[in-house]
Design an enzyme around this catalytic site. Structure first.
Site, PDB file in Angstrom:
ATOM      1  N   ASP A 205     -40.898 -48.136 -39.086  1.00 39.71           N
ATOM      2  CA  ASP A 205     -40.338 -47.224 -40.085  1.00 39.71           C
ATOM      3  C   ASP A 205     -41.136 -45.913 -40.111  1.00 39.71           C
ATOM      4  O   ASP A 205     -42.369 -45.931 -40.041  1.00 39.71           O
ATOM      5  CB  ASP A 205     -40.430 -47.936 -41.446  1.00 39.71           C
ATOM      6  CG  ASP A 205     -39.669 -47.238 -42.541  1.00 39.71           C
ATOM      7  OD1 ASP A 205     -38.451 -47.053 -42.385  1.00 39.71           O
ATOM      8  OD2 ASP A 205     -40.299 -46.869 -43.556  1.00 39.71           O
ATOM      9  N   GLU A 268     -38.623 -45.619 -35.486  1.00 37.91           N
ATOM     10  CA  GLU A 268     -37.702 -44.748 -36.227  1.00 37.91           C
ATOM     11  C   GLU A 268     -38.326 -43.358 -36.161  1.00 37.91           C
ATOM     12  O   GLU A 268     -39.102 -42.960 -37.025  1.00 37.91           O
ATOM     13  CB  GLU A 268     -37.543 -45.191 -37.685  1.00 37.91           C
ATOM     14  CG  GLU A 268     -36.457 -44.375 -38.372  1.00 37.91           C
ATOM     15  CD  GLU A 268     -36.676 -44.120 -39.857  1.00 37.91           C
ATOM     16  OE1 GLU A 268     -35.724 -43.714 -40.522  1.00 37.91           O
ATOM     17  OE2 GLU A 268     -37.796 -44.305 -40.364  1.00 37.91           O
TER      18      GLU A 268
END
Ligand code: NOJ
Length: 533
Positions: A205, A268
């Site tokens: 993330d 990401e």
């Protein structure tokens, strides 16, 4: 999976599938999907023949940001299941030749994490340095102009110590301080904990976020104020995107490969240019895969998409594998965003995504062309986009999977209110499409099978061919793809040999007629060397 694919990296030419657990299948009647629900549908994913699944956050969390506010990195959220459930899921997936990736959130923790609870107890606390603390600006107020994901100041004031802590997302998601070596050590242990349990890898993330500017300089205004390039008008030059983060990924890559070259880090990497994305591959010693946001945010036109593909392939270091995806839980679904609900466009997008070289990632529901659901304000569950100064709602792309046409969409038991509304599940559902050879689902499954046969286990070679405006024609290894991105019929100027698959499936009816491609359709043919070389 054949021997050839095993010999290479398993994600080369492979198909991954993002399961947003809370919206997948509810087995305990609380209106939220859960890990046993993922387990119950593994056979479906095996039927689709995906190679791996990325699970949305599984770790304990107060759910202010639905699991992206972790309060324990070594556990499983009790509402989703148990550690045993997760272990079983990994084992059952393996029996079906599927790998499991977890979502890892290293940029911030929940303020309910014991590290933060201790850190906020006083300036001398043992974990104080795990977070980014700063004194007020000289005239008072937040230390920098940095904005959080809701458009408000990214700094929260802690009355007791008179200092601010940084939160690039919600105030209950405190940013970790990656200048602190102990934070590195904690995450090394977290990685090892899950790798030891047989996890194939992690989706990382906010990979661009970890380090913050050591001098805490203000972010400058962004020249391009859209969501890809800016945060509410500021370019995140100092609040994120610092070069020091690459050292973390080099370190993690070593840990990952100490298990096996088949373990995976997928970032990401929310950056605006393909070359900045490519930088996260390092010299082939950082992340193996990176999400391509310039592609996701490109217009649905042949030149825009082909342009990003060319830029991406030119930017990636030799031997690195690109990733093609068009939906996720943070953005509008592509059948809406790109397709405006027109199923022809969703089919065309799938045909292109599945034939580009590298890794293809589906978001749950993409395969049945699920569209965004208009979630009324009273039913919205995403605090980031509903409490902020604007920004697109994310709930619309997080609604329950449409398994069938029943009143509960096959997602939960009758009478149980789902955590988000279903939307229209009348025809875009798995049951209706599974037995219909003309459905999007069957097309998607055929595309996955075709790509596995054609270039599974390899990063295929790509070459764009010249063609009339609006047509995107390219070769990928031995395949020739022609895709008409216009609302008009387009006559091809390359000979199309035997068509393997079209946006209509096994037939070319309604798609290709004597060298002319119908509006918003595409074909995959076997390349005829004498014609194009
Ligand atoms: C990206 C995640 O995909 C998103 O859902 C989340 O809100 C932010 N990172 C913060 O963790």
């Amino acid at each position: 999976m054949d021997a050839k694919r095993r010999a290479a990296r398993w994600w080369h030419g492979a198909t991954l599938y993002q399961v947003y657990i809370r919206s997948w299948l509810d087995t305990n009647g609380d209106g939220y999907g859960d890990l046993p629900g993922v387990m119950a549908k593994l056979d479906y994913l095996a039927w689709l023949d995906v190679d791996g699944i990325w699970l949305s956050p599984t770790m304990p969390s107060p759910d202010d940001d639905w699991g992206y506010d972790v309060s324990d990195y070594l556990g499983v959220h009790p509402e989703l299941g148990t550690l045993d459930d997760l272990d079983r899921l990994v084992a059952e997936a393996a029996k079906r030749n599927m790998k499991v990736l977890l979502d890892l959130v290293p940029n911030h923790t929940s303020t309910a994490h014991p590290w933060f609870v201790e850190a906020v107890s006083g300036r001398d606390s043992a974990h104080r340095s795990y977070y980014v603390w700063a004194d007020p600006a000289p005239g008072g107020g937040p230390p920098t102009n940095w904005l959080d994901a809701t458009g408000h100041s990214a700094w929260a004031f802690d009355e007791a110590s008179g200092q601010y802590y940084l939160h690039n997302f919600l105030a209950s998601q405190a940013d970790l301080n990656w200048w602190e070596p102990a934070v590195h050590e904690e995450f090394r242990e977290i990685l090892r904990f899950w790798f030891d349990r047989g996890i194939a890898g992690f989706r990382i993330d906010v990979a661009q976020g970890l380090y913050k500017d050591a001098e805490l300089r203000d972010d400058p205004p962004s020249a391009t104020p859209d969501r890809l390039h800016s945060r509410f008008g500021l370019e995140q030059l100092y609040s994120a995107n610092r070069p020091e983060s690459h050292s973390v990924f080099r370190d993690w890559r070593k840990i990952t490969e100490s298990y096996s070259p088949q373990r995976l880090l997928l970032g990401e990497t929310w950056v605006s240019e393909p070359d900045r994305m490519a930088a996260f591959h390092g010299q082939g010693d950082e992340l193996q895969l990176t999400f391509n946001f310039p592609f996701i945010f490109a217009d649905f036109t042949a030149p825009a998409l082909a342009g990003i593909v060319a830029e991406t392939l030119a930017a990636l270091p030799a031997g690195e594998c690109p990733v093609w995806t068009a939906s996720n839980h943070d953005i509008s679904r592509f059948p809406s965003r790109w397709g405006g609900g027109d199923e022809r466009k969703a089919r065309l997008a799938l045909l292109v995504l599945a034939t580009l070289p590298g890794t293809f990632v589906l978001y749950y529901g993409d395969e049945i062309a699920m569209t965004d659901v208009d979630v009324p304000p009273a039913l919205r569950r995403d605090r980031i986009t509903s409490s902020g100064l604007g920004g697109d709602g994310r709930d619309r792309a997080r609604t329950p999977m449409h398994w069938d046409a029943s009143p509960t969409a096959g997602f939960t038991a009758e009478g149980v209110p789902p955590w988000l509304p279903y939307g229209d599940n009348a025809s875009r559902n798995v049951a209706a499409q599974r037995d219909d050879p003309a459905s999007v689902l069957r097309l998607c499954r055929d595309l996955i099978a075709l790509r596995a046969r054609a270039f599974g286990g390899r990063i295929a070679s790509y070459r764009e061919l010249p063609g009339p405006p609006g047509l995107w024609t390219y070769r990928v290894d031995d395949l020739l793809i022609a895709a008409n991105f216009t609302g008009e019929p387009v006559t091809l100027d390359v000979p199309i040999g035997s068509v393997l698959l079209s946006t209509a499936g096994a037939t070319t009816e309604g798609v290709l007629d004597r060298g002319t491609l119908a509006p918003w359709t595409g074909v995959i043919a076997r390349h005829q060397p004498k014609d194009a070389d």
